[in-house]
Design a protein around this motif. Sequence first.
Motif, short mmCIF file in Angstrom:
data_model
loop_
_atom_site.label_atom_id
_atom_site.label_comp_id
_atom_site.label_asym_id
_atom_site.label_seq_id
_atom_site.Cartn_x
_atom_site.Cartn_y
_atom_site.Cartn_z
N LYS A 126 47.19 75.83 19.89
CA LYS A 126 46.51 75.43 21.11
C LYS A 126 47.32 75.85 22.34
CE LYS A 126 45.04 71.20 23.51
NZ LYS A 126 46.07 71.19 24.57
N GLU A 127 46.63 76.46 23.31
CA GLU A 127 47.32 76.85 24.54
C GLU A 127 47.71 75.61 25.35
OE1 GLU A 127 46.32 81.11 26.29
OE2 GLU A 127 44.62 79.75 26.42
N ILE A 128 48.83 75.71 26.04
CA ILE A 128 49.32 74.62 26.87
C ILE A 128 48.79 74.82 28.29
CG2 ILE A 128 51.36 73.47 27.80
CD1 ILE A 128 52.90 74.61 25.35
N LYS A 129 48.02 73.85 28.77
CA LYS A 129 47.43 73.93 30.11
C LYS A 129 48.36 73.30 31.13
CE LYS A 129 43.24 72.37 30.42
NZ LYS A 129 42.07 71.46 30.22
N LEU A 130 48.65 74.04 32.20
CA LEU A 130 49.56 73.55 33.23
C LEU A 130 48.90 73.47 34.59
CD1 LEU A 130 51.63 75.84 31.43
CD2 LEU A 130 53.11 74.10 32.45
N LEU A 131 49.21 72.41 35.32
CA LEU A 131 48.78 72.27 36.70
C LEU A 131 50.02 72.36 37.58
CD1 LEU A 131 46.64 71.52 38.86
CD2 LEU A 131 47.23 69.11 38.45
N LEU A 132 50.00 73.24 38.58
CA LEU A 132 51.13 73.44 39.48
C LEU A 132 50.90 72.65 40.76
CD1 LEU A 132 51.59 77.32 39.16
CD2 LEU A 132 52.46 75.51 37.66
N ARG B 299 52.61 85.52 32.10
CA ARG B 299 53.18 86.54 31.21
C ARG B 299 53.64 85.95 29.88
NH1 ARG B 299 56.18 87.75 35.94
NH2 ARG B 299 58.11 87.10 34.92
N THR B 300 53.42 84.64 29.70
CA THR B 300 53.92 83.97 28.51
C THR B 300 52.77 83.55 27.60
OG1 THR B 300 55.76 83.08 29.82
CG2 THR B 300 55.36 82.08 27.66
N PRO B 301 52.68 84.10 26.40
CA PRO B 301 51.61 83.72 25.47
C PRO B 301 51.67 82.22 25.15
CG PRO B 301 52.75 85.70 24.72
CD PRO B 301 53.57 85.15 25.86
N GLY B 302 50.49 81.60 25.09
CA GLY B 302 50.43 80.19 24.74
C GLY B 302 50.47 79.25 25.93
N LEU B 303 50.71 79.80 27.13
CA LEU B 303 50.73 78.99 28.35
C LEU B 303 49.72 79.56 29.34
CD1 LEU B 303 54.59 78.69 29.08
CD2 LEU B 303 53.21 77.23 27.61
N PHE B 304 49.04 78.68 30.07
CA PHE B 304 48.23 79.19 31.17
C PHE B 304 48.07 78.13 32.26
CE2 PHE B 304 44.88 76.93 28.98
CZ PHE B 304 43.92 76.63 29.93
N VAL B 305 47.97 78.59 33.49
CA VAL B 305 47.81 77.70 34.63
C VAL B 305 46.33 77.42 34.83
CG1 VAL B 305 48.15 77.42 37.11
CG2 VAL B 305 49.91 78.56 35.73
N CYS B 306 45.95 76.14 34.73
CA CYS B 306 44.53 75.79 34.87
C CYS B 306 44.17 75.42 36.31
CB CYS B 306 44.16 74.66 33.92
SG CYS B 306 45.03 73.10 34.22
N GLY B 307 45.20 75.21 37.16
CA GLY B 307 44.92 74.87 38.54
C GLY B 307 46.18 74.73 39.38
N LYS C 244 61.16 77.57 28.19
CA LYS C 244 61.63 76.76 27.06
C LYS C 244 61.44 75.28 27.35
CE LYS C 244 63.99 76.14 23.16
NZ LYS C 244 64.29 74.68 23.17
N ALA C 245 61.69 74.87 28.59
CA ALA C 245 61.52 73.46 28.97
C ALA C 245 60.06 73.04 28.85
CB ALA C 245 62.02 73.25 30.39
N ILE C 246 59.15 73.88 29.30
CA ILE C 246 57.72 73.58 29.19
C ILE C 246 57.33 73.42 27.73
CG2 ILE C 246 55.42 74.56 29.49
CD1 ILE C 246 56.49 75.85 32.10
#
Length: 212
Positions: free
Chosen positions: A4-10, A27-35, A117-119
Amino acid sequence: MMQKEIKLLLVDDHSIVRWGIRSLIDRTPGLFVCGEAGTLTEAYQLVKELMPDIVLLDIKLPDGDGAAGCREIKKIDDKIKVIMLTAYAEDSIVLETVKSGADGYLLKNIESKTIIKAIQDVAAGISVLDSTVVGKMMNVVKRSSESEEVLTPQEKKILDYLSQGKTNKEIGEALFIAEKTVRNNVSRIMKKINVSNRTEAAIYWQRQKSLE
Protein backbone atom coordinates in the motif's frame (compact mmCIF):
# COMPACT_ATOMS: atom_id res chain seq x y z
CA MET A 1 0.67 -8.42 -3.39
CA MET A 2 1.52 -4.75 -4.00
CA GLN A 3 2.44 -2.79 -0.91
CA LYS A 4 0.00 0.00 0.00
CA GLU A 5 1.28 3.45 -0.91
CA ILE A 6 1.87 5.86 1.96
CA LYS A 7 -0.23 9.03 1.60
CA LEU A 8 1.35 12.22 2.90
CA LEU A 9 -0.07 15.66 3.58
CA LEU A 10 2.46 18.53 3.64
CA VAL A 11 1.74 21.42 6.00
CA ASP A 12 4.14 24.37 5.81
CA ASP A 13 3.51 28.05 5.15
CA HIS A 14 6.51 28.27 2.80
CA SER A 15 5.57 27.02 -0.68
CA ILE A 16 9.24 26.50 -1.62
CA VAL A 17 9.65 24.10 1.32
CA ARG A 18 6.56 22.15 0.27
CA TRP A 19 7.83 22.05 -3.32
CA GLY A 20 11.20 20.66 -2.21
CA ILE A 21 9.66 17.94 -0.05
CA ARG A 22 7.11 17.03 -2.72
CA SER A 23 9.89 16.73 -5.33
CA LEU A 24 11.76 14.35 -3.06
CA ILE A 25 8.72 12.25 -2.22
CA ASP A 26 7.54 12.07 -5.84
CA ARG A 27 10.84 10.36 -6.72
CA THR A 28 10.34 7.68 -4.06
CA PRO A 29 8.31 4.55 -4.90
CA GLY A 30 5.60 3.78 -2.35
CA LEU A 31 5.16 7.40 -1.23
CA PHE A 32 2.96 10.12 -2.65
CA VAL A 33 1.77 13.56 -1.60
CA CYS A 34 -2.03 13.67 -1.51
CA GLY A 35 -2.27 17.35 -0.58
CA GLU A 36 -0.62 20.54 0.69
CA ALA A 37 -1.62 23.20 3.19
CA GLY A 38 -0.12 26.49 4.32
CA THR A 39 -2.16 26.89 7.52
CA LEU A 40 -3.60 24.69 10.26
CA THR A 41 -7.14 25.57 9.18
CA GLU A 42 -6.43 24.29 5.67
CA ALA A 43 -4.67 21.26 7.13
CA TYR A 44 -7.65 20.19 9.26
CA GLN A 45 -9.97 20.39 6.27
CA LEU A 46 -7.63 18.37 4.07
CA VAL A 47 -7.06 15.77 6.79
CA LYS A 48 -10.83 15.19 6.93
CA GLU A 49 -11.15 15.07 3.14
CA LEU A 50 -8.04 13.07 2.22
CA MET A 51 -7.35 10.97 5.36
CA PRO A 52 -3.57 10.83 4.86
CA ASP A 53 -1.42 8.19 6.52
CA ILE A 54 1.15 10.77 7.62
CA VAL A 55 1.11 14.53 8.05
CA LEU A 56 4.43 16.36 7.74
CA LEU A 57 3.77 19.37 9.96
CA ASP A 58 5.77 22.55 10.50
CA ILE A 59 6.05 23.82 14.10
CA LYS A 60 5.20 27.48 13.45
CA LEU A 61 2.27 28.34 11.19
CA PRO A 62 0.35 31.61 10.64
CA ASP A 63 -2.69 30.44 12.63
CA GLY A 64 -1.14 28.33 15.37
CA ASP A 65 1.66 26.05 16.53
CA GLY A 66 2.46 22.51 15.50
CA ALA A 67 1.83 20.97 18.93
CA ALA A 68 -1.76 22.21 18.95
CA GLY A 69 -2.08 21.14 15.32
CA CYS A 70 -0.86 17.65 16.12
CA ARG A 71 -3.38 17.26 18.95
CA GLU A 72 -6.22 18.38 16.69
CA ILE A 73 -5.19 16.01 13.88
CA LYS A 74 -5.07 13.12 16.36
CA LYS A 75 -8.60 14.05 17.47
CA ILE A 76 -9.78 13.79 13.87
CA ASP A 77 -8.24 10.32 13.57
CA ASP A 78 -5.69 8.94 16.02
CA LYS A 79 -4.42 6.48 13.40
CA ILE A 80 -2.90 9.35 11.41
CA LYS A 81 0.83 9.71 12.09
CA VAL A 82 2.31 13.18 12.54
CA ILE A 83 5.95 14.06 11.84
CA MET A 84 7.15 17.47 12.91
CA LEU A 85 9.52 18.90 10.31
CA THR A 86 11.04 22.08 11.67
CA ALA A 87 14.06 24.33 12.06
CA TYR A 88 13.60 24.52 15.84
CA ALA A 89 15.33 22.26 18.36
CA GLU A 90 14.72 24.06 21.67
CA ASP A 91 14.04 21.74 24.62
CA SER A 92 10.64 23.26 25.38
CA ILE A 93 9.44 22.94 21.78
CA VAL A 94 10.66 19.35 21.46
CA LEU A 95 8.98 18.38 24.74
CA GLU A 96 5.69 20.08 23.88
CA THR A 97 5.45 18.41 20.47
CA VAL A 98 6.28 14.96 21.84
CA LYS A 99 3.67 15.43 24.56
CA SER A 100 1.16 16.38 21.85
CA GLY A 101 1.48 12.86 20.47
CA ALA A 102 3.83 13.49 17.54
CA ASP A 103 5.27 10.32 16.01
CA GLY A 104 8.43 11.98 14.70
CA TYR A 105 10.52 15.12 15.11
CA LEU A 106 12.93 16.03 12.31
CA LEU A 107 14.99 19.12 11.61
CA LYS A 108 14.79 20.65 8.13
CA ASN A 109 18.54 20.40 7.57
CA ILE A 110 18.48 16.58 7.45
CA GLU A 111 19.58 14.66 4.38
CA SER A 112 17.03 13.50 1.82
CA LYS A 113 17.59 9.80 2.49
CA THR A 114 17.06 10.40 6.22
CA ILE A 115 13.64 11.98 5.80
CA ILE A 116 12.52 9.17 3.49
CA LYS A 117 13.69 6.53 5.99
CA ALA A 118 11.94 8.43 8.79
CA ILE A 119 8.66 8.51 6.86
CA GLN A 120 8.88 4.78 6.20
CA ASP A 121 9.71 4.05 9.85
CA VAL A 122 6.85 6.14 11.18
CA ALA A 123 4.46 4.48 8.72
CA ALA A 124 5.62 1.15 10.20
CA GLY A 125 4.83 2.34 13.71
CA ILE A 126 8.33 3.36 14.82
CA SER A 127 8.72 6.76 16.48
CA VAL A 128 11.56 8.85 15.07
CA LEU A 129 13.59 11.68 16.60
CA ASP A 130 16.33 13.65 14.89
CA SER A 131 19.69 12.62 16.33
CA THR A 132 20.41 16.18 17.47
CA VAL A 133 17.38 16.23 19.78
CA VAL A 134 17.58 12.69 21.16
CA GLY A 135 19.90 13.83 23.95
CA LYS A 136 17.52 16.66 24.82
CA MET A 137 14.58 14.30 25.09
CA MET A 138 16.55 11.76 27.10
CA ASN A 139 17.32 14.47 29.64
CA VAL A 140 13.72 15.66 29.64
CA VAL A 141 12.28 12.19 30.36
CA LYS A 142 15.09 11.20 32.71
CA ARG A 143 13.74 9.96 36.03
CA SER A 144 15.65 9.27 39.21
CA SER A 145 15.53 5.63 40.32
CA GLU A 146 14.24 6.70 43.75
CA SER A 147 11.06 8.15 42.27
CA GLU A 148 10.24 5.22 39.97
CA GLU A 149 7.97 2.34 40.83
CA VAL A 150 9.44 -1.07 40.08
CA LEU A 151 8.49 -2.49 36.69
CA THR A 152 7.45 -6.13 36.54
CA PRO A 153 9.19 -8.52 34.10
CA GLN A 154 6.11 -8.49 31.86
CA GLU A 155 5.98 -4.69 31.87
CA LYS A 156 9.62 -4.64 30.80
CA LYS A 157 8.81 -7.02 27.94
CA ILE A 158 5.95 -4.76 26.89
CA LEU A 159 8.31 -1.77 26.91
CA ASP A 160 10.75 -3.74 24.75
CA TYR A 161 8.06 -4.34 22.14
CA LEU A 162 6.67 -0.81 22.46
CA SER A 163 10.10 0.70 21.79
CA GLN A 164 10.27 -1.44 18.63
CA GLY A 165 7.09 0.25 17.38
CA LYS A 166 4.80 -2.72 17.97
CA THR A 167 1.05 -2.11 18.29
CA ASN A 168 -0.97 -3.32 21.28
CA LYS A 169 -2.35 -6.14 19.14
CA GLU A 170 1.14 -7.26 18.07
CA ILE A 171 2.39 -7.11 21.66
CA GLY A 172 -0.58 -9.15 22.82
CA GLU A 173 0.07 -11.81 20.20
CA ALA A 174 3.75 -11.99 21.15
CA LEU A 175 3.00 -12.34 24.87
CA PHE A 176 -0.19 -14.42 24.47
CA ILE A 177 -2.37 -11.91 26.27
CA ALA A 178 -5.44 -9.94 25.21
CA GLU A 179 -5.06 -6.61 23.42
CA LYS A 180 -7.12 -4.98 26.19
CA THR A 181 -4.71 -6.36 28.77
CA VAL A 182 -1.80 -4.84 26.86
CA ARG A 183 -3.60 -1.50 26.70
CA ASN A 184 -4.18 -1.54 30.46
CA ASN A 185 -0.56 -2.52 31.07
CA VAL A 186 0.73 0.29 28.86
CA SER A 187 -1.39 2.82 30.78
CA ARG A 188 -0.04 1.50 34.07
CA ILE A 189 3.55 1.55 32.80
CA MET A 190 3.26 5.17 31.61
CA LYS A 191 1.92 6.15 35.02
CA LYS A 192 4.79 4.33 36.75
CA ILE A 193 7.52 5.98 34.70
CA ASN A 194 5.71 9.33 34.60
CA VAL A 195 5.37 9.81 30.84
CA SER A 196 2.31 10.83 28.87
CA ASN A 197 2.51 8.86 25.61
CA ARG A 198 4.12 5.91 23.84
CA THR A 199 6.88 8.00 22.24
CA GLU A 200 8.10 9.24 25.61
CA ALA A 201 7.86 5.70 27.01
CA ALA A 202 9.97 4.36 24.13
CA ILE A 203 12.62 7.06 24.63
CA TYR A 204 12.68 6.37 28.35
CA TRP A 205 13.14 2.62 27.83
CA GLN A 206 15.82 3.05 25.17
CA ARG A 207 17.75 5.20 27.61
CA GLN A 208 17.34 2.65 30.42
CA LYS A 209 18.61 -0.14 28.16
CA SER A 210 21.63 1.94 27.12
CA LEU A 211 22.60 2.29 30.79
CA GLU A 212 22.53 -1.47 31.47
